[in-house]
Design a protein around this motif. Structure first.
Motif, PDB file in Angstrom:
ATOM      1  N   MET A   1       1.425  -1.255   5.703  1.00  0.00           N
ATOM      2  CA  MET A   1       0.818  -0.008   5.292  1.00  0.00           C
ATOM      3  C   MET A   1      -0.559   0.087   5.925  1.00  0.00           C
ATOM      4  O   MET A   1      -1.380  -0.776   5.743  1.00  0.00           O
ATOM      5  CB  MET A   1       0.710  -0.015   3.767  1.00  0.00           C
ATOM      6  N   LYS A   2      -0.790   1.145   6.662  1.00  0.00           N
ATOM      7  CA  LYS A   2      -2.100   1.327   7.262  1.00  0.00           C
ATOM      8  C   LYS A   2      -2.548   2.748   7.014  1.00  0.00           C
ATOM      9  O   LYS A   2      -1.834   3.684   7.302  1.00  0.00           O
ATOM     10  CB  LYS A   2      -2.052   1.048   8.755  1.00  0.00           C
ATOM     11  N   GLN A   3      -3.711   2.895   6.430  1.00  0.00           N
ATOM     12  CA  GLN A   3      -4.308   4.202   6.229  1.00  0.00           C
ATOM     13  C   GLN A   3      -5.717   4.133   6.779  1.00  0.00           C
ATOM     14  O   GLN A   3      -6.476   3.241   6.439  1.00  0.00           O
ATOM     15  CB  GLN A   3      -4.330   4.578   4.754  1.00  0.00           C
ATOM     16  N   ASP A   4      -6.039   5.082   7.633  1.00  0.00           N
ATOM     17  CA  ASP A   4      -7.348   5.069   8.268  1.00  0.00           C
ATOM     18  C   ASP A   4      -8.380   5.914   7.533  1.00  0.00           C
ATOM     19  O   ASP A   4      -9.550   5.560   7.496  1.00  0.00           O
ATOM     20  CB  ASP A   4      -7.242   5.559   9.707  1.00  0.00           C
ATOM     21  N   SER A   5      -7.952   7.043   6.950  1.00  0.00           N
ATOM     22  CA  SER A   5      -8.929   7.916   6.311  1.00  0.00           C
ATOM     23  C   SER A   5      -8.469   8.373   4.932  1.00  0.00           C
ATOM     24  O   SER A   5      -7.280   8.449   4.642  1.00  0.00           O
ATOM     25  CB  SER A   5      -9.211   9.129   7.197  1.00  0.00           C
ATOM     26  N   LYS A  18      -4.976  -7.290  -1.183  1.00  0.00           N
ATOM     27  CA  LYS A  18      -3.981  -7.770  -0.224  1.00  0.00           C
ATOM     28  C   LYS A  18      -2.810  -8.369  -0.979  1.00  0.00           C
ATOM     29  O   LYS A  18      -2.960  -8.867  -2.101  1.00  0.00           O
ATOM     30  CB  LYS A  18      -4.587  -8.831   0.704  1.00  0.00           C
ATOM     31  N   CYS A  19      -1.650  -8.341  -0.361  1.00  0.00           N
ATOM     32  CA  CYS A  19      -0.431  -8.901  -0.935  1.00  0.00           C
ATOM     33  C   CYS A  19      -0.604 -10.406  -1.137  1.00  0.00           C
ATOM     34  O   CYS A  19      -1.101 -11.106  -0.251  1.00  0.00           O
ATOM     35  CB  CYS A  19       0.739  -8.614   0.003  1.00  0.00           C
ATOM     36  N   LYS A  20      -0.193 -10.893  -2.299  1.00  0.00           N
ATOM     37  CA  LYS A  20      -0.319 -12.325  -2.603  1.00  0.00           C
ATOM     38  C   LYS A  20       0.672 -13.173  -1.814  1.00  0.00           C
ATOM     39  O   LYS A  20       0.473 -14.370  -1.661  1.00  0.00           O
ATOM     40  CB  LYS A  20      -0.107 -12.552  -4.096  1.00  0.00           C
ATOM     41  N   ILE A  21       1.726 -12.549  -1.280  1.00  0.00           N
ATOM     42  CA  ILE A  21       2.743 -13.281  -0.538  1.00  0.00           C
ATOM     43  C   ILE A  21       2.413 -13.321   0.961  1.00  0.00           C
ATOM     44  O   ILE A  21       2.331 -14.382   1.565  1.00  0.00           O
ATOM     45  CB  ILE A  21       4.144 -12.659  -0.741  1.00  0.00           C
ATOM     46  N   ALA A  25      -2.779  -6.014   3.821  1.00  0.00           N
ATOM     47  CA  ALA A  25      -3.402  -5.018   2.948  1.00  0.00           C
ATOM     48  C   ALA A  25      -2.323  -4.193   2.252  1.00  0.00           C
ATOM     49  O   ALA A  25      -1.356  -3.780   2.879  1.00  0.00           O
ATOM     50  CB  ALA A  25      -4.304  -4.109   3.767  1.00  0.00           C
ATOM     51  N   ASN A  26      -2.495  -3.989   0.945  1.00  0.00           N
ATOM     52  CA  ASN A  26      -1.519  -3.162   0.231  1.00  0.00           C
ATOM     53  C   ASN A  26      -2.176  -2.127  -0.681  1.00  0.00           C
ATOM     54  O   ASN A  26      -1.496  -1.388  -1.376  1.00  0.00           O
ATOM     55  CB  ASN A  26      -0.516  -4.026  -0.549  1.00  0.00           C
ATOM     56  N   GLN A  27      -3.511  -2.056  -0.690  1.00  0.00           N
ATOM     57  CA  GLN A  27      -4.210  -1.018  -1.428  1.00  0.00           C
ATOM     58  C   GLN A  27      -5.566  -0.795  -0.770  1.00  0.00           C
ATOM     59  O   GLN A  27      -6.220  -1.744  -0.340  1.00  0.00           O
ATOM     60  CB  GLN A  27      -4.386  -1.417  -2.888  1.00  0.00           C
ATOM     61  N   PHE A  28      -5.982   0.481  -0.703  1.00  0.00           N
ATOM     62  CA  PHE A  28      -7.223   0.842  -0.045  1.00  0.00           C
ATOM     63  C   PHE A  28      -8.133   1.621  -0.988  1.00  0.00           C
ATOM     64  O   PHE A  28      -7.675   2.220  -1.960  1.00  0.00           O
ATOM     65  CB  PHE A  28      -6.931   1.686   1.195  1.00  0.00           C
ATOM     66  N   PHE A  29      -9.444   1.616  -0.679  1.00  0.00           N
ATOM     67  CA  PHE A  29     -10.464   2.248  -1.513  1.00  0.00           C
ATOM     68  C   PHE A  29     -11.452   3.000  -0.634  1.00  0.00           C
ATOM     69  O   PHE A  29     -11.830   2.524   0.434  1.00  0.00           O
ATOM     70  CB  PHE A  29     -11.206   1.161  -2.306  1.00  0.00           C
ATOM     71  N   CYS A  30     -11.859   4.185  -1.098  1.00  0.00           N
ATOM     72  CA  CYS A  30     -12.871   4.973  -0.393  1.00  0.00           C
ATOM     73  C   CYS A  30     -14.202   4.835  -1.128  1.00  0.00           C
ATOM     74  O   CYS A  30     -14.311   5.201  -2.300  1.00  0.00           O
ATOM     75  CB  CYS A  30     -12.460   6.446  -0.337  1.00  0.00           C
ATOM     76  N   TYR A  35     -11.822   7.288  -4.235  1.00  0.00           N
ATOM     77  CA  TYR A  35     -10.357   7.381  -4.218  1.00  0.00           C
ATOM     78  C   TYR A  35      -9.732   5.999  -4.025  1.00  0.00           C
ATOM     79  O   TYR A  35     -10.162   5.225  -3.168  1.00  0.00           O
ATOM     80  CB  TYR A  35      -9.903   8.319  -3.101  1.00  0.00           C
ATOM     81  N   LEU A  36      -8.737   5.686  -4.840  1.00  0.00           N
ATOM     82  CA  LEU A  36      -8.014   4.423  -4.757  1.00  0.00           C
ATOM     83  C   LEU A  36      -6.553   4.747  -4.491  1.00  0.00           C
ATOM     84  O   LEU A  36      -5.931   5.466  -5.280  1.00  0.00           O
ATOM     85  CB  LEU A  36      -8.169   3.648  -6.062  1.00  0.00           C
ATOM     86  N   THR A  37      -6.006   4.229  -3.392  1.00  0.00           N
ATOM     87  CA  THR A  37      -4.610   4.491  -3.087  1.00  0.00           C
ATOM     88  C   THR A  37      -3.720   3.717  -4.053  1.00  0.00           C
ATOM     89  O   THR A  37      -4.156   2.756  -4.681  1.00  0.00           O
ATOM     90  CB  THR A  37      -4.243   4.070  -1.646  1.00  0.00           C
ATOM     91  N   GLU A  38      -2.472   4.138  -4.145  1.00  0.00           N
ATOM     92  CA  GLU A  38      -1.525   3.388  -4.952  1.00  0.00           C
ATOM     93  C   GLU A  38      -1.210   2.081  -4.243  1.00  0.00           C
ATOM     94  O   GLU A  38      -1.184   2.024  -3.013  1.00  0.00           O
ATOM     95  CB  GLU A  38      -0.251   4.196  -5.167  1.00  0.00           C
ATOM     96  N   GLU A  39      -0.979   1.042  -5.024  1.00  0.00           N
ATOM     97  CA  GLU A  39      -0.638  -0.252  -4.448  1.00  0.00           C
ATOM     98  C   GLU A  39       0.774  -0.190  -3.881  1.00  0.00           C
ATOM     99  O   GLU A  39       1.703   0.241  -4.553  1.00  0.00           O
ATOM    100  CB  GLU A  39      -0.728  -1.340  -5.507  1.00  0.00           C
TER     101      GLU A  39
END
Length: 57
Positions: A1-5, A18-21, A25-30, A35-39
């Motif tokens: 999962m990649k989100q730039d903006s 980040k994923c424990k396995i 990256a599995n969740q992002f924050f602005c 704004y917090l993306t869904e995991e």
């Protein structure tokens, strides 16, 4: 999962968790608007985690 903006304000997102396995990256924050993306759950990692849980019982 990649989100730039950020979907709300357009500023760059930073990795929140980040994923424990797989450590990807599995969740992002602005930091601009909060704004917090869904995991995102990786199906492959979820299956590995389930297998490990079954083996440890």
């Amino acid at each position: 999962m990649k989100q730039d903006s950020c979907r709300r304000c357009g500023h760059e997102l930073e990795v929140n968790t980040k994923c424990k396995i797989c450590n990807e990256a599995n969740q992002f924050f602005c930091h601009e608007c909060g704004y917090l993306t869904e995991e995102q759950i990786h199906f492959k990692c979820m299956m590995i985690n389930m297998d490990n849980s079954l083996l440890s019982n």
